[in-house]
Design an enzyme around this catalytic site. Structure first.
Site, PDB file in Angstrom:
ATOM      1  N   ASP A  35     -15.531 -51.535  10.617  1.00  0.00           N
ATOM      2  CA  ASP A  35     -16.921 -51.921  10.158  1.00  0.00           C
ATOM      3  C   ASP A  35     -17.533 -53.102  11.091  1.00  0.00           C
ATOM      4  O   ASP A  35     -18.074 -54.095  10.502  1.00  0.00           O
ATOM      5  CB  ASP A  35     -16.887 -52.528   8.834  1.00  0.00           C
ATOM      6  CG  ASP A  35     -16.072 -51.559   7.760  1.00  0.00           C
ATOM      7  OD1 ASP A  35     -16.419 -50.239   7.892  1.00  0.00           O
ATOM      8  OD2 ASP A  35     -15.451 -51.834   6.835  1.00  0.00           O
ATOM      9  N   GLU A 195     -23.981 -44.926   3.667  1.00  0.00           N
ATOM     10  CA  GLU A 195     -23.800 -46.370   3.683  1.00  0.00           C
ATOM     11  C   GLU A 195     -23.951 -46.994   4.864  1.00  0.00           C
ATOM     12  O   GLU A 195     -24.302 -46.474   5.790  1.00  0.00           O
ATOM     13  CB  GLU A 195     -22.207 -46.212   3.146  1.00  0.00           C
ATOM     14  CG  GLU A 195     -21.079 -45.501   4.125  1.00  0.00           C
ATOM     15  CD  GLU A 195     -19.743 -45.368   3.581  1.00  0.00           C
ATOM     16  OE1 GLU A 195     -19.509 -45.557   2.300  1.00  0.00           O
ATOM     17  OE2 GLU A 195     -18.878 -44.814   4.406  1.00  0.00           O
TER      18      GLU A 195
HETATM   19  C1  6LW Z   1     -17.220 -49.711   4.290  1.00  0.00           C
HETATM   20  C2  6LW Z   1     -17.846 -48.565   4.505  1.00  0.00           C
HETATM   21  C3  6LW Z   1     -16.991 -47.968   5.555  1.00  0.00           C
HETATM   22  O1  6LW Z   1     -17.639 -50.471   3.176  1.00  0.00           O
HETATM   23  O2  6LW Z   1     -15.856 -48.285   5.086  1.00  0.00           O
HETATM   24  O3  6LW Z   1     -16.424 -46.611   7.210  1.00  0.00           O
HETATM   25  C4  6LW Z   1     -15.721 -49.193   4.116  1.00  0.00           C
HETATM   26  N1  6LW Z   1     -17.326 -47.201   6.304  1.00  0.00           N
HETATM   27  O4  6LW Z   1     -19.366 -48.425   4.942  1.00  0.00           O
HETATM   28  C5  6LW Z   1     -14.532 -49.984   4.154  1.00  0.00           C
HETATM   29  O5  6LW Z   1     -14.303 -50.514   5.301  1.00  0.00           O
END
Ligand code: 6LW
Length: 511
Positions: A35, A195
Site C-alpha cells: 500500500d 478501494e
Molecule cells: C488495503 C487495500 C488493499 O487497505 O489491501 O491492496 C488492504 N489493497 O487497499 C490492506 O493492505
C-alpha cells in the site's frame, strides 16, 4: 560458522548490467511493505507503507532518485494501548502521505479501533510526528488527503455509513471534525472491491486513481477524471491501466498505486506487487512489496511505463547488536520492542513481557529476500529463548533454547509440532540459525533450522516454506524474523540477516 550459502554468480541471462534489474521485476522496497503512498518536496521523495499489527507503525522512507530508498523512521510511535492488541492483519492499514502548508500529513486507518481514520503530521518526516488525531464518523479504509484551495478532502473506501464504496468528505484537520456527510464519488470501473483512492490535480483535471479487483491475482489500477475533485468522475475507457491478472509475469497482484510528479515535470507511480514461487497456486512469502513505474500521459490519461527505471540491486543484509540507537526496522506484534529489551555495558537482554495482549511479543524485522540466513547469538538463558520466523501468530517456526536443550517448534494454524527431538547444547553462547533454501517439494522454499554450541552444529529440522506463505495463512503481511523470550530472559549478542538475492539470480527467478 553460520553455514551460510555461498553467493552464486549472476546468470548470463540477466537482461541488464548485474548492478540493476528492470523496475517491473525488482522492488524498490522489498519485504512486506504494501500500500505505498508517496509525495515529493523539492528533490526529496517520501514514501509510507501499511504496518498492520506491528508497532511502531507506518514505516517512512526517503529517496532523492526514486530508486534508492532508506527507512528514516516510523510515523506512528508505539501506542502502549494499541500495541499487542491487534489480531493478525488487523491494526494499521494503507496510509497516504502528502505535504501541504509546510507540514507532512499522513492519514491512515486503525482497523483495530472501530475502523476510524487517524491523522498525524510533522514538519520533518524523520519526526517527531504529532499524536494521532481521530476523524470521527468516517468508517472505512484507505483514506486519501487532497486540498482544493482551503478545503481539505478525505476520499476513502467507506465500509458503513450513509454511503459505501469510494466516498468523500470535507474535514478540518485542525480539530478532526468531519464537515459534511460523506458523498459517494465513483463506483469504479466494474471490477471487485474498488478501494485505495488517491486524488491529483493536473492541467485542469482531477484524477481519481483506484485499486480494483482485490489485492490477490486479479488486482489492478483504474482511473477516472473530473473537472472538480468532488466529481462527477468519468472512467478511463481502457481501464484497468495496470494489472498483471491472467499473465505469467513474475510479479503478480499489482495494484494500489500512488502517483507523484518529479521535479523535472515527469510523473512516476509506486504500487504493490508480490513475487510468488513454486507450484500452483504459487506462494508468496514476503508479503506485498513496493514497486516503481514511470507514468506518461496520453490524451489526458495516465499510462504506466513499468520498465522505465533501472533499480539498483541492493544487498539488504544487516547486522545488529542492539547497542546503539534502535534501527526503525525493528518492530513488534506484541509489547513494544523497548519493553522487551534492556541494554547495559554487559550487552542487550531480551525479556519476556507479561500481559502483552493477544499477540506474542517479539523483536522482529521484515524478510526482504527470497534466499536468506538469519542468525542470533544467545547466551545466559534464564527461561526460554526463541529465534523465529513467522508469517503471523498462527504460522511460525521457532528455535527454542531452554534448560540446555534446543528444539524447533512449528505451528501451522491449529497444528503445533516439534520438528526434531530436543538436542543438548553446551553451556555458553549458542548460535541459532534459520535459513531459506531451495524447495525440495515445489514450494516457494524450504526453511532449515540449527543451533551451534561448543563448536558443534546441531541440525534442528527442515520444513516446506509454503506453510509460512500468504496463500496458506491468508492476510496482508509477510514473513518476519527475530527473537523473543517466552519466559525469563537471555542475553543477545550479534544478530545477522544475510540476503542473497543481490548475488543470486536464481533466488529471484519466479519458479
Ligand atoms: C488495503 C487495500 C488493499 O487497505 O489491501 O491492496 C488492504 N489493497 O487497499 C490492506 O493492505
Amino acid at each position: 560458522m553460520t553455514g551460510i550459502l555461498p553467493p552464486a554468480p549472476l546468470a548470463e541471462s540477466d537482461r541488464r548490467s548485474p548492478a540493476t534489474r528492470p523496475s517491473s521485476i525488482e522492488p524498490i522496497i522489498a519485504g512486506f511493505h504494501p500500500d505505498p503512498s508517496i509525495c515529493r518536496v523539492g528533490g526529496d521523495y517520501y514514501l509510507v507503507n501499511s504496518s498492520f499489527e506491528y508497532w511502531p507503525g507506518v514505516p517512512v522512507w526517503h529517496s532523492t532518485d526514486l530508486v534508492r530508498w532508506e527507512q528514516i523512521g516510523n510515523a506512528l510511535s508505539v501506542d502502549e494501548a494499541a500495541a499487542g492488541t491487534s489480531v493478525a492483519s488487523g491494526g494499521i492499514y494503507a496510509p497516504t502521505i502528502r505535504h501541504h502548508d509546510g507540514r507532512f500529513w499522513i492519514i491512515t486507518t486503525d482497523v483495530g479501533n472501530g475502523g476510524g481514520q487517524i491523522v498525524v503530521s510533522a514538519v520533518d518526516p524523520r519526526g517527531p510526528w504529532s499524536a494521532p488525531l481521530r476523524l470521527e464518523g468516517l468508517v472505512g479504509i484507505d483514506p486519501d488527503l487532497a486540498w482544493d484551495g482551503d478545503d481539505c478532502l478525505v476520499t476513502f473506501c467507506a465500509t458503513s455509513g450513509p454511503v459505501t464504496g469510494i466516498a468523500q468528505a470535507r474535514v478540518d484537520l485542525g480539530t478532526g471534525r468531519v464537515l459534511e456527510t460523506p458523498r459517494a464519488l465513483w463506483a469504479g470501473a466494474g471490477l471487485a472491491y474498488p478501494e485505495a483512492p488517491h486524488l491529483y490535480e493536473r492541467e485542469g483535471w482531477w484524477y481519481l486513481v483506484l485499486a480494483e479487483g482485490g489485492t490477490e491475482r486479479g488486482h489492478g489500477v483504474t482511473v477516472a477524471r473530473s473537472a472538480s475533485p468532488r466529481g462527477p468522475f468519468e472512467g478511463h475507457p481502457r481501464n484497468p491501466i495496470l494489472s498483471h491478472r491472467s499473465t505469467t509475469h513474475p510479479v503478480q497482484n499489482t495494484g494500489h498505486a500512488d502517483l507523484v510528479q518529479r521535479e523535472d515535470g515527469e510523473w512516476a507511480a509506486v504500487y504493490l506487487g508480490v513475487r510468488p514461487r513454486g507450484m500452483t497456486p504459487m506462494f508468496h512469502v514476503n508479503g506485498r512489496e513496493t514497486f516503481l513505474a514511470g507514468v506518461r500521459w496520453e490524451d489526458g490519461w495516465p499510462v504506466f511505463d513499468e520498465e522505465r527505471y533501472d533499480i539498483p540491486v541492493r544487498d539488504r543484509s544487516f547486522e545488529e547488536t542492539f547497542a546503539g540507537a534502535l534501527h526503525p526496522r525493528w518492530v513488534s506484534p506484541g509489547a513494544p520492542v523497548l519493553q522487551q529489551l534492556t541494554r547495559s555495558d554487559d550487552g542487550a537482554r531480551v525479556h519476556a513481557v507479561d500481559g502483552a495482549g493477544q499477540t506474542p511479543s517479539a523483536i522482529v524485522a521484515r524478510v526482504t529476500d527470497h534466499r536468506w540466513t538469519f542468525t542470533a547469538e544467545i547466551d545466559d538463558v534464564t527461561g526460554t529463548a526463541v529465534v523465529l520466523v513467522r508469517l503471523d501468530d498462527a504460522h511460525s517456526a521457532e528455535v527454542r533454547v531452554a534448560d540446555g536443550r534446543a528444539s524447533t517448534a512449528l505451528r501451522i494454524g491449529p497444528i503445533a509440532q516439534d520438528l526434531t527431538a530436543p538436542v543438548p547444547v553446551s553451556d555458553g553462547p549458542v548460535l541459532v540459525g534459520i535459513r531459506s533454501v531451495a524447495s525440495e517439494t515445489s514450494g516457494p522454499d524450504d526453511l532449515e533450522f540449527w543451533a551451534e554450541s561448543g563448536g558443534v552444529r546441531h541440525a534442528l529440522g527442515r520444513t516446506d516454506g509454503r506453510y509460512l506463505s500468504t496463500e496458506v495463512a491468508g492476510g496482508f503481511t509477510g514473513r518476519v524474523v527475530g527473537i523473543r523470550a517466552i519466559d525469563g530472559s537471555f542475553r543477545v549478542g550479534c544478530v545477522t540477516y544475510t540476503g542473497f538475492d543481490a548475488h543470486d539470480a536464481e533466488a529471484c527467478a519466479p519458479r
